[in-house]
Enzyme design. Structure first.
Site, short mmCIF file in Angstrom:
data_model
loop_
_atom_site.label_atom_id
_atom_site.label_comp_id
_atom_site.label_asym_id
_atom_site.label_seq_id
_atom_site.Cartn_x
_atom_site.Cartn_y
_atom_site.Cartn_z
N ASP B 53 -1.58 -4.72 3.14
CA ASP B 53 -1.16 -5.33 1.99
C ASP B 53 -1.91 -6.14 1.42
OD1 ASP B 53 1.53 -6.54 0.80
OD2 ASP B 53 2.22 -4.89 1.80
N ASP B 54 -1.05 -7.28 0.79
CA ASP B 54 -1.78 -8.05 -0.14
C ASP B 54 -2.73 -8.89 0.60
OD1 ASP B 54 -2.36 -9.59 -2.55
OD2 ASP B 54 -0.42 -10.29 -2.62
N ASP B 130 3.09 -3.57 -6.52
CA ASP B 130 3.73 -4.44 -6.51
C ASP B 130 4.12 -4.78 -7.86
OD1 ASP B 130 5.50 -6.25 -5.56
OD2 ASP B 130 4.31 -6.92 -3.89
N ARG B 186 10.70 1.05 -4.32
CA ARG B 186 11.66 0.32 -3.46
C ARG B 186 12.91 -0.01 -4.52
NH1 ARG B 186 9.09 -4.02 -1.42
NH2 ARG B 186 11.16 -5.14 -1.52
N ASP B 190 12.89 -8.03 -1.30
CA ASP B 190 12.32 -7.95 0.04
C ASP B 190 13.41 -8.08 1.28
OD1 ASP B 190 9.90 -7.63 -1.45
OD2 ASP B 190 9.02 -9.25 -0.24
#
Lengths: 457, 457, 457, 457
Positions: B53-54, B130, B186, B190
């Site tokens: 991820d990030d 994202d 999504r 979150d």
């Protein structure tokens, strides 16, 4: 990348004339007010922007450049900025991303470049940029972004560093893009001097509805607090949710209510712009505005807002049908935790929380490691200045605050917090830990209790 | 036509570091985790994507290409993908359709082509994309479509096949167009590690409101389940509603709650990305994640999500004011039917349905032919692995799972389902039919009962 | 000006395969069905469009033209339209304003011109144009208008007259612009065969919210009726609110419910497309579909929908929590008035109104002149065909309906209404007037009473 | 800057045919009506615009110019304007920003320049510009702004001064941009002749929802009042919130209700366009329309609308479920204050306020200086004309009103208010001040009490 002018690493502080004086602006007002800020010690605790709001404008010239009103500002804007700079202040001005400003003076829409050039030539350090008369250029984030970005680009092009403060009343989800072009962005209609009275002119009560008909001009303290709750995390160093200028000292609220208002603005990392007429500053008001232990929360180097962990409407309502209690919490530099108990019920309340709830965002249902630590609890209002001291200051007794006064122009809040400067710590009033995890406080009606928790582990 | 890269014919499975580790990423983390996936047998039941991820980024070079952080990834990204590929995994990475990523590293907005080229050159098989810092480019489906399509086109242009996973939090009706450009999207803010606690930072509780102020960062399991209910039918082979990465094993929920969470994610055909830190995997967590009978629901070749046929709020509420029960159902390969009883009430409940209700979507009020059939009922959690077995696995006793372990890399779920492999069928616990149409089950608080119905007619 | 192709001066009537048969389409289906329409007399009471829905497509050729599926339609589309035309029918087809149709065949988005040319060359008289896979091109009225207008323009360019039927599920306020480009526009998600059960897959229950997440596929009769209530006045000759195809005869509702469904669709001036599989048509279903007194309401030359004048939820609820009663009224040709009592309560109800309420839209609180007139009341269902007669028809006894059967291909409804043809008038059951202004009726559970009022003044 | 044509410095007054006569327009109607306005003295109290609504159009010529209907207007439009001008009136016309007008005549969309030229050549002084058949060009403020701005620019280009009145039913937040291009803007669907009955055809009841499905055609007085409440402050000299034309005298309301309707329209600074058929004007209606003390509120030179300071639903409801009371207040020229008590409960109410509440917008919780002043209270309806006098006027007895009649064409309201002309002041009925701050009044059901407060301090 993002808005990267190096400014507003902590929320800006200062003074703006609008809330108390509206269009009644002049050279004298700015200079007189600055003197009060300086001599009362307010500059030294952090209020260093002097911001002139609407109504300073004259006509726009044939060359496309805006003029100032020569009657109100006989020596011109550069003179004012020079004077302010000499006193250690920064100078802020105002315009609107519309054909007119809200008071119907010349707006900057489609004049961004020339207006930014004027501000730069006048030595301006800060621009509040309003939303009136936008010619239908809103309704989607992109169109609002473009309208406000035009001025952002224009300011950057001048080469002069200016704090850029958006005032589009939270429309078009500005909290999702404001940080890319500006240092702060308003998140609601205009504040008014009331703790919680609902008013038809601030009709947007549904936090899911940023597209409200009229963000309005009569938003109460509680209304604004409830609006920002879903996106408190959008503010961070360089860009902040702006809850609007302070009403502290304006006369419509009790002392407890003003303390709550000020505390929440600090905890939520809103800019802190004094809105009262400082030429009539009272001692009691001064003792709210100058509390360095609370300002240290606002100017905390981590720049993390509190988040709400409890909201309970099952309390006594007042004649406006309003009543609720809230608990807010968040981390503080270096390893501390802030907890604020906000009692907006219509009676004194005993409010109880525990370590599991306080650290729910670090791990729910007691899974956060912090909930196993030992914590000392400090009341940040316990050291509030005595009113008689404040009166002496306002009477020119400079000795009062020179001795031991917290001076952020000499010592940064970060440094002072790092060595736990006593003036920023409040007074220890309790201890919690795994053996005694509960924290229970009596909070008067329409008031807060605001605690710094120090981690002993 | 549509997104036709041949990937995600069933919902993707794998591991992603964000939920447990956030920005704490490194070469070692990825390789160590992959070893656990491999040795615990998780890869063999289907978890074959390892997604970084990030926070992997370095600066963007003067040539416009992004660099990785050389301290965290000393041997570079290609080395990692090679290692992963050698172990039988696929390699996933992350960026954001904004000027910055959510953790404020370099974003890919307006850099799509060069960034996709980098990913391709590094051997990347999967991109999570994202939504942070989008520069106001959202608010209508078209503008969001265009922003995300830019990366879709850029990936296609590289010639390398990459699963493309949209992470725009359900904004702008992505469920109506995500399948045209991506393999999953999504549908909410979150996830956080709680079964049903409402949190101000996940404020979008109205399923009719995709334009919520802040999709948020603290969405509970029940919050996400309720959000997807109106459009469960939008997922199908090649493109899936993404309910966010799993919290199973993170510590904020009970075992029953994690079982419910995992079961619903499988039944709703969400991607199944393990979010826990696998280096600290517990036996109990393993026995949830490795249940092939439940994974077979996720990986069912028909790719049909369950739909909700009952929601009843008239049950006991907990201290958060939450409480409801739900029944979900849908078809399974080859001719089976899935029924899930979800008890989110604050006490054990006996829940009863019948064949008419189960098949209401095939014909209401008993008009569906299926309601006249005979059905055997199999409990899909009845064969859950014994914890002592799981402990042996985690201690390196590879014999445990090699003998009889379901290995989807050797036998596809489709083939195994086609011949009714016992390991995917659960345990028969009841029978219903026209003479005995009722199915009544006791469901513990915050738990599910998940049944495969086999058609005997 | 507006959509001015001369078609749909009254709401279109006919048959469409989707509700009963979905993708199971073929040449034989269309020809067999047409024979039933013809021989049962349904064509003669007005059902003259035979509409083929999704799944007829083959591949799109390299030349950009769409092919039909040669297995399902061995003799091609032109053959079908010729056959239908020979039988006195008009031929309808289907596509979607997306990259794919809802069943994932080739869509017409960005292929409008060539697809319209194909339809014209095939002798098509009607196009139903769906909304799936729109590539993010929706969310504002302008973008949806443009997408659907592309096909409108393409049809016009062919020179062939085709009834153009929008199927965008009521999104983007299509009721405000549909009439400018089309002959009808859907106003909701897809109908399903239930009177009032709420289903998660038809989640848009708030009439103020056309931007609902998912217009859905399981909208009940009552759900659709309640959605159209605020803009019933948008339909008028040439362009109609489309409440979706009929479920009459599908099996999920009682006879009373189907009568209510059919009556309301007629009164609300929706297109009347039979959705049942006519090859399995039952006598009872036929006696609903072939009532000329009710069809005359649909085909009334004034083209004015009823409007709702009362909605009362204070009645018994069923197990779905549903229950309400409604009264609807509107003018009929030549000087009559229609009143419909809709009982959606969970028990038989006596419903009472009076002349002041019936004519409230002509002048509130009794100020309408019509409320001073004398009126005879005719029950439009009193002459419903005897089931044994219907059975004879379906058994091929053509004498039954040839003698005295209402034949709109010979005599228009307008002409017959003008001379008060008895077959269109129902049976007189009451009288109201200034002396006796009340009209009180017993309405069975889930049913309507539908009255034509004749002005005697 | 803004809309700066010098017109509508106070809300426009006059007559429009639509509410009573709809499409039944003609040369005779306009001239006959004008005579009534003149001879009844209505022109002299301010009703000086005679506005012809829809249905005057003929075809659009091959040259692109619009023709008028030569049967209805045999001498043409210029003749009418000349006649009206000779009588001291101004002439208004109508079109729609769509392909058709609402009555389906030729619209002006994309014909703005030529249509404005026609109006100018006909001597038109006022344009009402409607919203029907807009071809999907709405849904964001920018697209609506552009559509309406096209006509604004076209009018300006003619060089003829025309009052420009937007009729887009409050869509797309017109209250935020209307003042930049026009002199007034409708804020709701069409009014209908009822005090408070909710009707499905005016479905937008949520003040937060300007994007309602259908602004509608049956909006009651109370519905419209409640819609404008959040943005009453958007009207100011030159541009006004338009609450739609008056229903006074149409027959659906009681005398008290019409008085309330007229009072609120005046207090809210809506345009005052008489909607009744003046050829059938009754004495009672005349005595509402010609009350100079109330009209002086409308034409007050400060142009400040009242704002609502209280809304209480805790009162008796009627058969429509409606019931509430409201208090409104705002400043009047020169230093007066207006207070309106609106009783929409289903029974007579005693309503009490005090100086603190009245001046809450000048400073909450008693902090306003005005609440310390002494005030005389004048009832603005106390001097309502006797019905017998009105009857004489309508019978042609011109002496009645020539003696002492208020004539705004000779003396402006501003001048008369400046010298406190008795005819504008009403009758003194009470006194309030710091010692006696309460004002308590009995208000009949569905009525108002409307007081001018004179500051004695």
């Amino acid at each position: 990348m993002a808005h990267n002018n190096g400014l507003a690493r902590t929320p800006q502080m200062g003074w703006n004339n609008w809330n108390s004086l509206g269009c009644d602006v002049s050279q004298d007002l700015l200079l007189d007010t600055s003197k009060v800020l300086l001599e009362s010690g307010l500059r030294d605790v952090g209020y260093n922007y002097v911001v002139l709001d609407d109504c300073w404008q004259g006509e726009r010239g044939a060359d496309g450049y805006i003029n100032y009103n020569k009657e109100k500002f006989p020596k011109g804007m550069k003179y004012i900025s020079d004077e302010l700079h000499d006193m250690g202040f920064k100078y802020g001005m105002y315009s609107s991303a519309g054909e007119m400003t809200c008071a119907r003076f010349e707006g900057s829409l489609d004049h961004e470049v020339k207006d930014a050039e004027s501000y730069a030539s006048w030595g301006v350090d800060y621009l509040k940029y309003d939303n009136c008369f936008h010619m239908g250029r809103f309704g989607t984030p992109k169109i609002t972004f473009d309208r406000y970005n035009a001025m952002s680009q224009a300011i950057n092009a001048t080469g002069r560093s200016m704090l850029y403060s958006l005032c589009n009343w939270g429309e078009d989800y500005v909290h999702t893009f404001g940080m890319s072009i500006a240092n702060s962005w308003r998140i609601s209609g205009d504040i008014y001097d009331h703790f919680n009275r609902p008013d038809d002119l601030c009709s947007c009560t549904d936090p899911r509805d940023p597209h409200c008909v009229a963000p309005g001009t009569h938003c109460s303290i509680m209304n604004i607090i409830n609006k920002v709750a879903p996106y408190v995390d959008r503010g961070s160093p360089g860009g902040w949710n702006d809850l609007d200028m302070l009403e502290v000292g304006q006369g419509g609220m009790t002392d407890n209510e003003y303390v709550a208002h000020f505390s929440m603005w600090a905890a939520l990392k809103s800019p802190l712009l004094i809105g009262a007429d400082l030429r009539e500053l009272t001692p009691r008001t001064l003792t709210i505005l100058n509390n360095p232990a609370v300002i240290a929360v606002s100017q905390d180097p981590m720049g993390r807002s509190v988040a709400r962990i409890r909201q309970d409407f099952n309390v006594k309502k007042d004649r406006y049908g309003q009543g609720e209690i809230q608990i807010w919490t968040g981390p503080l530099y270096p390893n501390d935790q802030l907890v604020v108990f906000l009692n907006a019920a219509d009676e004194e309340m005993t409010i109880t929380t525990d370590l599991n709830e306080i650290f729910v965002h670090e791990g729910p249902e007691g899974s956060a490691p912090h909930s196993k630590h030992e914590w000392d609890i400090y009341d940040l209002w316990a050291d509030r200045m005595d009113e008689r001291q404040a009166e002496k200051i306002l009477n020119g007794d400079t000795q009062v605050f020179q001795k031991g006064w917290f001076n952020s122009t000499e010592t940064s809040y970060k440094d002072a917090l790092g060595r736990r400067d006593e003036r920023l710590m409040g007074v220890k009033v309790a201890h919690v830990g795994p053996a005694q995890p509960e924290l229970s406080v009596i909070v008067p009606r329409h008031s807060v209790k605001m605690f710094r928790m120090q981690d002993l582990s």
